[in-house]
Design a protein around this motif. Structure first.
Motif, PDB file in Angstrom:
ATOM      1  N   UNK A 133       6.119 -37.446 -15.484  1.00 44.68           N
ATOM      2  CA  UNK A 133       7.107 -38.612 -14.866  1.00 44.68           C
ATOM      3  C   UNK A 133       6.425 -40.064 -15.442  1.00 44.68           C
ATOM      4  N   UNK A 134       5.913 -40.101 -16.341  1.00 44.67           N
ATOM      5  CA  UNK A 134       5.275 -41.515 -16.709  1.00 44.67           C
ATOM      6  C   UNK A 134       6.390 -42.471 -17.392  1.00 44.67           C
ATOM      7  N   UNK A 153      16.854 -38.315 -13.650  1.00 45.57           N
ATOM      8  CA  UNK A 153      16.542 -38.352 -12.175  1.00 45.57           C
ATOM      9  C   UNK A 153      16.075 -36.839 -12.011  1.00 45.57           C
ATOM     10  N   UNK A 154      16.780 -35.817 -12.487  1.00 45.51           N
ATOM     11  CA  UNK A 154      16.142 -34.340 -12.303  1.00 45.51           C
ATOM     12  C   UNK A 154      14.955 -34.027 -12.973  1.00 45.51           C
ATOM     13  N   UNK A 155      14.489 -34.685 -13.836  1.00 46.16           N
ATOM     14  CA  UNK A 155      13.160 -34.497 -14.267  1.00 46.16           C
ATOM     15  C   UNK A 155      12.295 -35.134 -13.663  1.00 46.16           C
ATOM     16  N   UNK A 156      12.390 -36.189 -13.057  1.00 47.10           N
ATOM     17  CA  UNK A 156      11.619 -37.029 -12.198  1.00 47.10           C
ATOM     18  C   UNK A 156      11.325 -36.302 -10.868  1.00 47.10           C
ATOM     19  N   UNK A 157      12.227 -35.931 -10.258  1.00 48.06           N
ATOM     20  CA  UNK A 157      12.205 -35.509  -9.053  1.00 48.06           C
ATOM     21  C   UNK A 157      11.457 -33.898  -9.144  1.00 48.06           C
ATOM     22  N   UNK A 318      16.248 -28.131  -8.326  1.00 43.64           N
ATOM     23  CA  UNK A 318      16.854 -29.360  -8.511  1.00 43.64           C
ATOM     24  C   UNK A 318      18.073 -29.536  -9.284  1.00 43.64           C
ATOM     25  N   UNK A 319      18.065 -28.703 -10.442  1.00 42.20           N
ATOM     26  CA  UNK A 319      19.180 -28.588 -11.317  1.00 42.20           C
ATOM     27  C   UNK A 319      20.384 -28.255 -10.545  1.00 42.20           C
ATOM     28  N   UNK A 320      20.484 -27.278  -9.436  1.00 45.87           N
ATOM     29  CA  UNK A 320      21.660 -26.870  -8.935  1.00 45.87           C
ATOM     30  C   UNK A 320      21.926 -28.119  -7.963  1.00 45.87           C
TER      31      UNK A 320
END
Length: 323
Positions: A133-134, A153-157, A318-320
């Motif tokens: 998440x950098x 956003x999905x990757x970060x969360x 998270x993806x859902x």
């Protein structure tokens, strides 16, 4: 050398025919597109990672994170003791969002944190979050998915949730005898300039090789694999998510470059590609080897499978919600 040149001269016509075939033209186009897009982010990350490991003393991170609770102090309320390690995990996870570094840099930094008294749960949370998440990784993801900003956003969360969850899980279930005390950092005792350029050369060759492998795999899937086979795999959500998760482990692509490989796998759903992006920086073949070398095989054999399973589950959840 002379024999090699003769072979090239004799075989130049067949080689030209192979390279001129439409399949090879498509393969080379996809391969070069992935490499050219990812290479600037990879080089920038290698430079920043080397600077982070060599010029920033690990004691800085140890001072910034909450320490283990002082059990010998009788005046401190007993119920307050568990809060410090839990808070350290959260702080370490969030710290990964502001400290650029690839997987190869995060492992030695996490080892240095443990040596300097940071609770292992927090060090492990930093180990997982820093390469995922950098700012460089998130910027590369935004460039790779210009029409799907929700992927950033999905990757970060998902990555932050996974890093903190694994830290808290280790805090609750981990045992001291599973974690071997890390050895001294390999760059101690050398001049900072030599250590910096040594780290840069190593990471460029190491990460660049994995980038090339990942780009070749993506190009092969796009240009060679039958479209009907890819549609069959991508059409089953569960199989697609599992297939790309396993592919992320096998390819071992640097996190600054994996978004471009994921973006090229357009047959698959965004959720499946999110799983690829979340799993890869957390556990792959090179990370398993580095974790085993730093913290011991007993640690890696427990930590890696748990991380993989939880990464897939968090990616789906998270993806859902976000994709």
């Amino acid at each position: 050398m002379t024999l090699l040149l003769l072979l090239l001269v004799v075989g130049q016509s067949p080689i030209r025919r192979v390279l001129g075939a439409p399949v090879m033209q498509s393969w080379m186009t996809i391969f070069l597109a992935v490499v050219v897009q990812a290479l600037p982010f990879l080089v920038l990350s290698v430079l920043l990672s080397a600077a982070l490991v060599v010029f920033v003393p690990p004691s800085f991170f140890a001072r910034a994170l909450p320490k283990r609770p002082a059990l010998a102090l009788p005046k401190r309320p007993a119920l307050a003791l568990p809060k410090r390690p839990a808070l350290a995990v959260l702080v370490a996870g969030v710290a990964g969002a502001v400290l650029p570094g690839c997987e190869c840099a995060s492992v030695p930094v996490a080892g240095a944190l443990v040596r300097r008294g940071v609770t292992p749960a927090a060090a492990l949370a930093f180990l997982l979050s820093a390469p995922a998440i950098n700012p460089i990784v998130l910027t590369a993801t935004a460039v790779a998915f210009p029409r799907n900003p929700e992927m950033v956003l999905g990757r970060f969360v998902a990555s932050l949730l996974l890093a903190c969850a694994m830290g808290w899980l280790w805090q609750r279930l981990g045992r001291a005898d599973w974690l071997r005390p890390p050895a001294r950092a390999s760059y101690e005792g050398r001049s900072k300039g030599a250590a910096f350029w040594g780290s840069v050369r190593h990471d460029v060759m190491h990460s660049g090789g994995f980038l090339a492998v990942g780009a070749m795999a993506a190009a092969t899937l796009k240009a060679v694999a039958p479209e009907s086979w890819l549609r069959t795999v991508a059409g089953n959500p569960a199989v697609a998510i599992l297939a790309l998760s396993v592919l992320a482990v096998l390819l071992s692509i640097c996190s600054e470059a994996d978004a471009f490989v994921a973006a090229s796998l357009s047959q698959f759903s965004l959720v499946a590609r999110l799983a690829f992006l979340v799993v890869g920086p957390m556990i792959d073949l090179k990370l398993f080897a580095m974790q085993a070398g730093t913290f011991g095989r007993s640690f890696a054999l427990r930590f890696a499978p748990a991380t993989f399973v939880l990464a897939v589950l968090v990616s789906v959840l998270v993806g859902a919600v976000l994709l």
